[in-house]
Design a protein around this motif. Sequence first.
Motif, short mmCIF file in Angstrom:
data_model
loop_
_atom_site.label_atom_id
_atom_site.label_comp_id
_atom_site.label_asym_id
_atom_site.label_seq_id
_atom_site.Cartn_x
_atom_site.Cartn_y
_atom_site.Cartn_z
N GLY A 195 -83.28 -91.91 -26.51
CA GLY A 195 -81.95 -92.12 -25.96
C GLY A 195 -81.82 -93.53 -25.38
N PHE A 196 -82.43 -94.44 -26.09
CA PHE A 196 -82.43 -95.82 -25.60
C PHE A 196 -81.04 -96.46 -25.68
N LYS A 197 -80.65 -97.06 -24.59
CA LYS A 197 -79.45 -97.89 -24.57
C LYS A 197 -79.83 -99.24 -24.00
N PRO A 198 -79.52 -100.31 -24.68
CA PRO A 198 -79.94 -101.62 -24.16
C PRO A 198 -79.28 -101.91 -22.83
N ASN A 199 -79.98 -102.59 -22.01
CA ASN A 199 -79.43 -103.04 -20.74
C ASN A 199 -78.70 -104.35 -21.00
N LEU A 200 -77.38 -104.24 -21.05
CA LEU A 200 -76.58 -105.40 -21.41
C LEU A 200 -76.72 -106.53 -20.40
N LEU A 201 -77.02 -106.16 -19.17
CA LEU A 201 -77.19 -107.19 -18.15
C LEU A 201 -78.41 -108.04 -18.47
N ALA A 202 -79.48 -107.37 -18.78
CA ALA A 202 -80.71 -108.09 -19.09
C ALA A 202 -80.53 -108.93 -20.34
N ARG A 203 -79.84 -108.34 -21.29
CA ARG A 203 -79.62 -109.07 -22.53
C ARG A 203 -78.85 -110.37 -22.25
N SER A 204 -77.83 -110.24 -21.44
CA SER A 204 -76.99 -111.42 -21.22
C SER A 204 -77.73 -112.51 -20.48
N LEU A 245 -80.90 -107.36 -11.88
CA LEU A 245 -82.05 -107.01 -12.70
C LEU A 245 -83.21 -106.60 -11.80
N THR A 246 -83.32 -107.21 -10.65
CA THR A 246 -84.40 -106.82 -9.75
C THR A 246 -83.96 -105.82 -8.70
N THR A 247 -82.75 -105.96 -8.22
CA THR A 247 -82.32 -105.05 -7.16
C THR A 247 -81.92 -103.69 -7.70
N LYS A 248 -81.69 -103.59 -8.98
CA LYS A 248 -81.31 -102.32 -9.60
C LYS A 248 -79.94 -101.83 -9.11
N THR A 249 -79.17 -102.73 -8.56
CA THR A 249 -77.84 -102.32 -8.17
C THR A 249 -76.88 -103.43 -8.58
N VAL A 250 -75.89 -103.08 -9.35
CA VAL A 250 -75.06 -104.10 -9.97
C VAL A 250 -73.73 -104.33 -9.25
N ASN A 251 -73.42 -103.44 -8.30
CA ASN A 251 -72.14 -103.55 -7.61
C ASN A 251 -70.95 -103.48 -8.57
N LEU A 252 -71.12 -102.68 -9.59
CA LEU A 252 -70.07 -102.51 -10.57
C LEU A 252 -69.68 -101.03 -10.60
N ILE A 253 -68.41 -100.78 -10.52
CA ILE A 253 -67.93 -99.39 -10.60
C ILE A 253 -67.08 -99.27 -11.85
N ALA A 254 -67.41 -98.34 -12.70
CA ALA A 254 -66.60 -98.13 -13.90
C ALA A 254 -65.44 -97.20 -13.60
N VAL A 255 -64.27 -97.59 -14.06
CA VAL A 255 -63.10 -96.72 -13.95
C VAL A 255 -62.65 -96.38 -15.37
#
Lengths: 332, 332
Positions: free
Chosen positions: A54-63, B64-74
């Motif tokens: 169920g791999f989904k790429p981490n778009l953040l890391a990619r970018s 990438l290191t903090t594991k928290t992106v501060n992004l909320i999907a709507v």
Amino acid sequence: MDSSRKRRTSPTIADVAELAGVSRAIASRALSSESRPVSADKRARVLEAADKLGFKPNLLARSLTTKTVNLIAVIVNHIHDFSDLDLFDLLISDIQSIGKQVIFLRVGSVERIEEFLRNGVAYHVDAALVFSDFADAESVRKMFRSDDVLMLNGMHDGSSPSVVPNEAIGIAEAVADAASKGVATAALVTGRVSSPVEQQRIANYKAEMAKRGIRLVAELRGDYSYQSGRGVAQSPEWPTTDAVFCTSDAMAMGIMDVHRDAFPGNRPERFRLYGFDNLSLTDFEAYPISSIGYDKKTYVSEILRFLATPEQFGNGQAEVTVPTFFVPRATS
Amino acid sequence: MDSSRKRRTSPTIADVAELAGVSRAIASRALSSESRPVSADKRARVLEAADKLGFKPNLLARSLTTKTVNLIAVIVNHIHDFSDLDLFDLLISDIQSIGKQVIFLRVGSVERIEEFLRNGVAYHVDAALVFSDFADAESVRKMFRSDDVLMLNGMHDGSSPSVVPNEAIGIAEAVADAASKGVATAALVTGRVSSPVEQQRIANYKAEMAKRGIRLVAELRGDYSYQSGRGVAQSPEWPTTDAVFCTSDAMAMGIMDVHRDAFPGNRPERFRLYGFDNLSLTDFEAYPISSIGYDKKTYVSEILRFLATPEQFGNGQAEVTVPTFFVPRATS
DNA sequence: CTGTTAGCGCATTCAC
DNA sequence: GTGAATGCGCTAACAG
């Protein structure tokens, strides 16, 4: 030992590679959307492993390595700027269809912009679309670390491209319509006059009225809203004129409600009423207001052209323009 | 040599550290919003250097290191789900005020969801707010790699928390209002009956009508829109009843426009009309429709409570509910 | 308090 | 075709 740590976190491409028995690079290539050299069987194994995990790429890391985040910032004053839902629905849908996502910024006030600027509370994005007139191109560029900002707020400081409706056309048509119907005097109901767009709009009206020999007998100030339309309509300054031009449909709606008796059977009796924006008023039988609009499809397609090929828009020179037109309805 | 490469790219924290003459770690700490141990003078030097360079942290790299992106999907079906602009303005404004950004996903159809799922065209986010009823919690969790999804679409599959208006209350009040005014027969105009929310809503109406001794003589199907309201109002099946209950305000508006003559001076003459949603109709004098609404502030504050402390909402058990209420206006 | 080091997850050289 | 190694920008962990 590794697997124990991995329990609570998403599978990475390394996991896929391991399961498929290939190197990370191979896994990366096999998973890439572009076609990179990978042998057929390894590609199959990688794909299978990815699916299984169920791999989904981490778009953040990619970018982080590709330098492109596929994120488009849309900056508005308030969500109420979305009053034209059709336009935004089209815009967002189209942006998504080219594989990008919309990140949404509501600024509300100039102070808020400065706060964002200070705290860097914004992602680096591929491009920014600025509908808010609180934001200048320079600030937006700094906020989002992107050179590709498109001004949609009517401000054109020469440093960033813009696409704006050419309001002169529609206004000329509307005023011509009035003149052809024998209108000799008119009032102008305006919105937030501090906005450069509004100033230009007002100037256009005045020029066309002068050209057509229509005398401007009153200039009333609202704030684009329905309530402000009601306000001016009820104020002691409310004039007697052949026509009333409003710089927003909402104000025209308010005026119409206050002066319902002036539109028996929705036809103008005492004065002709003109709005602006061409909201989907046509839906609502109660507000058959003549208005000025533009083709949303071409407007949005210009925006998308910018997102696809910003370089075509040159170094802040380009000012793309979409024509407006008059939409006659019952009130004129 | 380094500086030559750096020309066209943003300054990084390493550049700041170098200019300030400290290590990257120190620079990182000095720039952190939380107070980490740094000596006063070094902190000052770092801040000055950052300012001079116009440094803005790359939030992507940070997450990438903090594991928290501060992004909320709507996640919505269409932007038209935003028809309640006040609600969304409040929501987005509040989300931003806790330092998070909104990433916006319009799904439009079930197929679109599956496409997103396949291509992984979505970022990992801290949390997802689901207004679309095309999306189930499980899919959303997979799409965004987040366990914190909040269902706002009325679907409650037990695996994710939800906050929903308790429609039973408002419906009971509306039907009681009708009963108190001598209504004996009624029609029900419904929306997309495939939606579970709509089914529940219809069931509520039927139950309350039965309880109050109001006979349901017709059930007409629309699609929530103004046009569909006009459609049913003009159809041959349009019944003669004491009251008409609609599951959306827009449909009630369409019905009102078709049957304007039934509301002389906006008062009900032939039948009483009830809408649903409590759009800011109150603004528009032409549509003084009695409706059912809820307090948006409490609704949004519950959502924010989830974003702040998702663990409080338990493991998919929590179904938070906000009360609805009847809003009487002229048409009833 | 400070600096060094080691990753986060991925794409991309560059050799093989 | 393939894989080892390197780096994107940043912070956490570990020693000083």
